[in-house]
Design a protein around this motif. Structure first.
Motif, PDB file in Angstrom:
ATOM      1  N   ARG A 105       0.831  -1.216   0.000  1.00 40.85           N
ATOM      2  CA  ARG A 105       0.000   0.000   0.000  1.00 40.85           C
ATOM      3  C   ARG A 105       0.861   1.259   0.000  1.00 40.85           C
ATOM      4  O   ARG A 105       0.595   2.206  -0.735  1.00 40.85           O
ATOM      5  N   ILE A 106       1.874   1.279   0.842  1.00 40.42           N
ATOM      6  CA  ILE A 106       2.775   2.438   0.909  1.00 40.42           C
ATOM      7  C   ILE A 106       3.462   2.630  -0.445  1.00 40.42           C
ATOM      8  O   ILE A 106       3.538   3.747  -0.969  1.00 40.42           O
ATOM      9  N   ARG A 107       3.938   1.548  -1.008  1.00 33.16           N
ATOM     10  CA  ARG A 107       4.658   1.641  -2.279  1.00 33.16           C
ATOM     11  C   ARG A 107       3.725   2.005  -3.437  1.00 33.16           C
ATOM     12  O   ARG A 107       4.127   2.759  -4.326  1.00 33.16           O
ATOM     13  N   LEU A 108       2.512   1.475  -3.455  1.00 33.67           N
ATOM     14  CA  LEU A 108       1.553   1.857  -4.507  1.00 33.67           C
ATOM     15  C   LEU A 108       1.215   3.343  -4.406  1.00 33.67           C
ATOM     16  O   LEU A 108       1.140   4.038  -5.417  1.00 33.67           O
ATOM     17  N   THR A 109       1.001   3.808  -3.196  1.00 40.26           N
ATOM     18  CA  THR A 109       0.697   5.227  -2.989  1.00 40.26           C
ATOM     19  C   THR A 109       1.848   6.085  -3.490  1.00 40.26           C
ATOM     20  O   THR A 109       1.641   7.076  -4.190  1.00 40.26           O
ATOM     21  N   ARG A 110       3.067   5.693  -3.165  1.00 41.25           N
ATOM     22  CA  ARG A 110       4.248   6.425  -3.617  1.00 41.25           C
ATOM     23  C   ARG A 110       4.344   6.386  -5.144  1.00 41.25           C
ATOM     24  O   ARG A 110       4.679   7.388  -5.775  1.00 41.25           O
ATOM     25  N   LEU A 111       4.037   5.248  -5.748  1.00 43.31           N
ATOM     26  CA  LEU A 111       4.055   5.132  -7.208  1.00 43.31           C
ATOM     27  C   LEU A 111       3.132   6.146  -7.852  1.00 43.31           C
ATOM     28  O   LEU A 111       3.474   6.776  -8.842  1.00 43.31           O
ATOM     29  N   LEU A 112       1.961   6.326  -7.267  1.00 44.92           N
ATOM     30  CA  LEU A 112       0.994   7.258  -7.826  1.00 44.92           C
ATOM     31  C   LEU A 112       1.381   8.720  -7.562  1.00 44.92           C
ATOM     32  O   LEU A 112       0.906   9.609  -8.265  1.00 44.92           O
ATOM     33  N   GLU A 113       2.200   8.956  -6.567  1.00 43.23           N
ATOM     34  CA  GLU A 113       2.606  10.320  -6.229  1.00 43.23           C
ATOM     35  C   GLU A 113       3.884  10.753  -6.917  1.00 43.23           C
ATOM     36  O   GLU A 113       4.168  11.937  -7.012  1.00 43.23           O
TER      37      GLU A 113
END
Length: 171
Positions: A159-167
């Motif tokens: 979740r943290i990494r997906l969020t970072r990917l989108l940001e």
């Protein structure tokens, strides 16, 4: 980033070539089944839809898929050289004493011997002492209990990494 609307990062993810999206997903989670599942569900209407799809894919990983995902994570206290993601996530170990580093190495090896895989914890925001204490506790679990915890920790990391990917700004 709001989860109720499309963002530039989500649009970029939804419209990127399959090979590029799959490579980005592999950086999030090393399980090829996880990445393929998320890729197949594109496009996502919202960031939250992508996060929920990631959660569902993590919950459904087979034992082999989970092992593949864990193989992409370095041991705590030994981030992959040149890998800014593992260095950032393990920042809590950056200022650890030599004694704590030595203890973590010893505990990591004992954990790996007991369970057959790397100790996986969502290290973001945790101190070296907190990670050590979690490792001390978790090494006493049954393999079944530990597998449940590993899956939950992997979900948090994803979740943290997906969020970072989108940001992230690709420029």
């Amino acid at each position: 980033m709001t989860s109720s609307t499309s963002t530039p990062g989500l649009t970029r993810f939804n419209t990127s070539a399959d090979s590029d999206a799959l490579a980005a997903l592999h950086e999030v989670c090393a399980s090829s089944a996880w990445g393929s599942r998320l890729l197949a569900q594109r496009p996502y209407a919202t960031a939250e839809d992508l996060l929920l799809a990631g959660d569902a894919a993590t919950a459904e990983l087979s034992a082999e898929d989970l092992a593949e995902a864990m193989a992409g994570h370095p041991p705590i206290g030994r981030p992959k050289p040149g890998d800014p993601t593992s260095a950032r996530e393990q920042r809590g170990m950056a200022g650890a004493s030599e004694e704590l580093r030595a203890e973590m190495l010893e505990l990591n090896l004992a954990y790996q011997e007991r369970f057959g895989h790397v100790f996986l914890i969502c290290a973001t925001g945790r101190t070296g002492e907190q990670m050590r204490d979690a490792l001390r506790e978790r090494i006493t679990h049954t393999p079944e209990r530990e597998r449940e915890i590993v899956r939950a920790e992997l979900g948090r990391i994803n979740r943290i990494r997906l969020t970072r990917l989108l940001e992230e700004d690709p420029a």
